[in-house]
Design a protein around this motif. Sequence first.
Motif, mmCIF file in Angstrom:
data_model
loop_
_atom_site.group_PDB
_atom_site.id
_atom_site.type_symbol
_atom_site.label_atom_id
_atom_site.label_comp_id
_atom_site.label_asym_id
_atom_site.label_seq_id
_atom_site.Cartn_x
_atom_site.Cartn_y
_atom_site.Cartn_z
ATOM 1 N N THR A 163 4.647 40.807 -16.470
ATOM 2 C CA THR A 163 3.754 41.918 -17.005
ATOM 3 C C THR A 163 2.626 41.118 -17.857
ATOM 4 O O THR A 163 2.507 40.044 -18.160
ATOM 5 C CB THR A 163 4.429 42.717 -18.137
ATOM 6 O OG1 THR A 163 4.608 41.946 -19.163
ATOM 7 C CG2 THR A 163 5.635 43.506 -17.543
ATOM 8 N N TYR A 173 -1.440 51.815 -14.409
ATOM 9 C CA TYR A 173 -1.565 51.165 -13.048
ATOM 10 C C TYR A 173 -1.876 49.697 -13.228
ATOM 11 O O TYR A 173 -1.582 48.933 -12.253
ATOM 12 C CB TYR A 173 -2.866 51.987 -12.506
ATOM 13 C CG TYR A 173 -3.216 51.666 -11.023
ATOM 14 C CD1 TYR A 173 -1.654 51.749 -10.083
ATOM 15 C CD2 TYR A 173 -4.310 51.266 -10.571
ATOM 16 C CE1 TYR A 173 -2.328 51.331 -8.613
ATOM 17 C CE2 TYR A 173 -4.475 50.898 -9.445
ATOM 18 C CZ TYR A 173 -3.558 50.832 -8.474
ATOM 19 O OH TYR A 173 -3.672 50.620 -7.061
ATOM 20 N N LYS A 231 1.121 47.841 -13.443
ATOM 21 C CA LYS A 231 1.804 47.959 -12.122
ATOM 22 C C LYS A 231 1.491 46.840 -11.104
ATOM 23 O O LYS A 231 2.051 46.074 -10.558
ATOM 24 C CB LYS A 231 1.783 49.324 -11.598
ATOM 25 C CG LYS A 231 2.646 49.427 -10.246
ATOM 26 C CD LYS A 231 2.483 50.956 -9.730
ATOM 27 C CE LYS A 231 3.213 51.005 -8.428
ATOM 28 N NZ LYS A 231 3.112 52.471 -8.005
ATOM 29 N N VAL A 232 0.187 46.894 -10.923
ATOM 30 C CA VAL A 232 -0.580 45.902 -9.978
ATOM 31 C C VAL A 232 -0.372 44.426 -10.432
ATOM 32 O O VAL A 232 -0.274 43.591 -9.775
ATOM 33 C CB VAL A 232 -2.115 46.308 -9.823
ATOM 34 C CG1 VAL A 232 -3.051 45.321 -8.852
ATOM 35 C CG2 VAL A 232 -2.128 47.653 -9.223
ATOM 36 N N ASN A 234 -7.651 44.209 -5.607
ATOM 37 C CA ASN A 234 -6.672 43.965 -6.444
ATOM 38 C C ASN A 234 -6.499 42.641 -6.903
ATOM 39 O O ASN A 234 -6.482 42.198 -8.168
ATOM 40 C CB ASN A 234 -5.417 44.741 -6.188
ATOM 41 C CG ASN A 234 -5.669 46.236 -6.436
ATOM 42 O OD1 ASN A 234 -6.432 46.683 -7.081
ATOM 43 N ND2 ASN A 234 -4.582 46.917 -5.522
ATOM 44 N N ASN A 285 -6.103 45.448 -1.134
ATOM 45 C CA ASN A 285 -5.389 44.221 -1.595
ATOM 46 C C ASN A 285 -6.119 43.177 -2.129
ATOM 47 O O ASN A 285 -6.096 42.345 -2.988
ATOM 48 C CB ASN A 285 -4.763 43.655 -0.342
ATOM 49 C CG ASN A 285 -3.331 44.500 0.067
ATOM 50 O OD1 ASN A 285 -3.091 45.354 -0.857
ATOM 51 N ND2 ASN A 285 -2.842 44.383 1.152
ATOM 52 N N GLU A 293 -6.023 53.095 1.912
ATOM 53 C CA GLU A 293 -5.723 51.484 2.094
ATOM 54 C C GLU A 293 -6.964 51.142 2.742
ATOM 55 O O GLU A 293 -7.289 49.885 2.739
ATOM 56 C CB GLU A 293 -4.615 51.545 2.892
ATOM 57 C CG GLU A 293 -3.442 51.713 2.142
ATOM 58 C CD GLU A 293 -2.775 50.956 1.176
ATOM 59 O OE1 GLU A 293 -3.231 49.806 1.549
ATOM 60 O OE2 GLU A 293 -2.284 51.384 0.178
ATOM 61 N N LYS A 304 1.901 43.305 -12.306
ATOM 62 C CA LYS A 304 3.208 42.456 -11.611
ATOM 63 C C LYS A 304 3.478 42.337 -10.551
ATOM 64 O O LYS A 304 4.247 41.481 -10.251
ATOM 65 C CB LYS A 304 4.431 43.455 -12.259
ATOM 66 C CG LYS A 304 5.802 42.922 -12.312
ATOM 67 C CD LYS A 304 6.701 43.925 -13.197
ATOM 68 C CE LYS A 304 8.128 43.332 -13.157
ATOM 69 N NZ LYS A 304 9.247 43.948 -13.995
ATOM 70 N N LYS A 305 2.960 43.128 -9.813
ATOM 71 C CA LYS A 305 2.944 43.052 -8.337
ATOM 72 C C LYS A 305 2.387 41.521 -7.844
ATOM 73 O O LYS A 305 3.192 40.917 -6.927
ATOM 74 C CB LYS A 305 2.158 44.268 -7.406
ATOM 75 C CG LYS A 305 2.228 44.037 -5.979
ATOM 76 C CD LYS A 305 1.553 45.140 -5.236
ATOM 77 C CE LYS A 305 1.424 45.021 -3.634
ATOM 78 N NZ LYS A 305 0.673 46.036 -3.032
ATOM 79 N N TYR A 306 1.322 41.156 -8.392
ATOM 80 C CA TYR A 306 0.642 39.995 -7.811
ATOM 81 C C TYR A 306 0.998 38.844 -8.576
ATOM 82 O O TYR A 306 0.855 37.556 -7.945
ATOM 83 C CB TYR A 306 -0.923 40.138 -7.956
ATOM 84 C CG TYR A 306 -1.379 40.947 -6.875
ATOM 85 C CD1 TYR A 306 -1.930 40.357 -5.900
ATOM 86 C CD2 TYR A 306 -1.731 42.345 -6.942
ATOM 87 C CE1 TYR A 306 -2.474 41.215 -4.867
ATOM 88 C CE2 TYR A 306 -2.041 43.038 -5.968
ATOM 89 C CZ TYR A 306 -2.653 42.750 -4.866
ATOM 90 O OH TYR A 306 -3.098 43.494 -3.905
ATOM 91 N N THR A 307 1.583 39.102 -9.780
ATOM 92 C CA THR A 307 2.006 37.774 -10.569
ATOM 93 C C THR A 307 3.423 37.455 -10.766
ATOM 94 O O THR A 307 3.878 36.718 -11.214
ATOM 95 C CB THR A 307 1.302 37.771 -11.955
ATOM 96 O OG1 THR A 307 1.808 38.787 -12.588
ATOM 97 C CG2 THR A 307 -0.207 37.871 -11.801
ATOM 98 N N GLY A 308 4.304 38.740 -10.646
ATOM 99 C CA GLY A 308 5.676 38.824 -11.049
ATOM 100 C C GLY A 308 6.072 39.075 -12.423
ATOM 101 O O GLY A 308 7.034 38.776 -12.661
#
Length: 236
Positions: free
Chosen positions: A227, A215, A218-219, A182, A179, A72, A221-225
Amino acid sequence: MKILIVDDEPLILKGLVKIVEEVAPSGSDICSAFNAPEALETMKRFMPEVTITDIHMPEKNGFELIREARLEGICERFIILTGYDEFDYVRQALRSGVVDYLLKPLDRKEIAALLSRVNEELPAASDSEYSRHAERLLAYLQMNYMRDLSLDHLADRMGLHPNYISSLFKKETGDTLVNYLNALRIREAQKLLKTQPHSTVCAISRQVGFDTKHYFAKVFKKYTGTTPGAYRENQD
């Protein structure tokens, strides 16, 4: 110097904090945590220059804590503290690249000398130097976000210590390197998904620095909500 102490036994942790407070270099800021998950959360806001951690803890042991913290980019220097004087632990500690390996009960002179050494190795910087380093670092990330970047790579490139870069990054951006990087990559990917309609999602993921399409998705979707594919469709 910022010091984090991690031990799952409350009385021992209290004693460790007391000793370190007495022998740490003047002006040191000391924080504590009862286990690895709590330590990882503490690191994200505290950004210690060095973490003193027990090996044997529930949920995650000291070596798992070290691996995750380095992944991290929230702490690079560790002192292993344990009551088990066994060669396997010493060997594993050395392989983990720890600063040193200490046995309980803690020797006051030994930890004092070790913390003094760590403190001397940390770079000092004035406010103007700090700002200049921050500008250089952020500019480098903006130009090289698509490369395989790590804290060690940036430290080598900038000529700075990894711990200093972590602290600098947290103060400047309020976020960890992972973070921030990404988020930067995902912003660039969004631009490419709009402007390169014929490029595959896999190709775009490589352009912005992700090793695999999975990957990246996955990232993203985490940042934009959503795909990458759905995001592109919504731009039409």
